[in-house]
Design an enzyme around this catalytic site. Sequence first.
Site, mmCIF file in Angstrom:
data_model
loop_
_atom_site.group_PDB
_atom_site.id
_atom_site.type_symbol
_atom_site.label_atom_id
_atom_site.label_comp_id
_atom_site.label_asym_id
_atom_site.label_seq_id
_atom_site.Cartn_x
_atom_site.Cartn_y
_atom_site.Cartn_z
ATOM 1 N N PRO A 2 -25.158 5.982 9.938
ATOM 2 C CG PRO A 2 -24.586 5.789 12.168
ATOM 3 C CD PRO A 2 -25.748 5.941 11.259
ATOM 4 C CD GLU A 3 -23.994 3.319 4.515
ATOM 5 O OE1 GLU A 3 -23.798 2.099 4.410
ATOM 6 O OE2 GLU A 3 -25.019 3.884 4.078
#
Length: 281
Positions: A2-3
């Site tokens: 996840p960014e």
Amino acid sequence: MPELPEVETIARGVNARVRGDRIIEAWFGSHREPFKTSPARQAKGLVERRIHSVHRTGKHIVVELGPQIDRGARSEIEIAAQWIVHLGMTGRLLVSTPDAPLAKHTHARVRLESGHELRFVDPRRFGRLEFRDLTKAKMFGGPGAEPLTIEGQEFAKLFRGRKLAIKAALLNQKLLAGVGNIYADESLFRAGLRPRKRAGKLTKQELEALRKALKDVLEHAIRLGGSSVSDYVDADGARGFFQLEHYVYQRAGEPCRSCGTEIKRIVVAGRSTHYCAKCQH
Ligand SMILES: [Zn+2]
């Protein structure tokens, strides 16, 4: 992995569902990896606290907690503890109803007064859960600046005199918190800057263009992601984060969306890097 925009979206979604709720009970699994603080300490520390808010710091989700109600605390208003969740590669933080089937690889269940449960699920166990009692430990905060809120002068100062490539500098978590590979490449394209350019050589104008591009790209992704929040927090936690329409990221060999030139792929700081030789200087 996840960014930043995904973590921001998840934090907002969880916040909307659990803010103001109270923790009644906490259960932790037996795998050692996801626990930066021992499961016993987390369970003991979390119960009987009010959730003030849930927000993102860098790529961490931080749950701000009041004092333990049964320990003679005078006020519930102050923030007395934090529960810090890092999703790692495959971690998910879900808000479920207690009767929702338990996903495989659930490492934590935090039962709330409302009947909801916060669940941490992580098949590969690169995620981390940490509990901080703020009467004994410092408030959580990484060394890097927040790319969404940093001002121009402060941003410029981060890169002053630095010999490393600007792409490497953007990825350095000690300078900026939470900027990943996609957003580094995409913001450099939007700012018209070559990834290998020395960070310290950028002009004031170039730095300002880069700061704005980075903020725009991240905010755009957060806006798009907002619509899929429910996908993160529903009972089975089905994933469905949008794909930003990339200009350069993972588009090597394809025509630039702006000028038609073939997008190039190089390696900077050990990371796959994409750019347009005509649009970026
Ligand atoms: Zn181009």
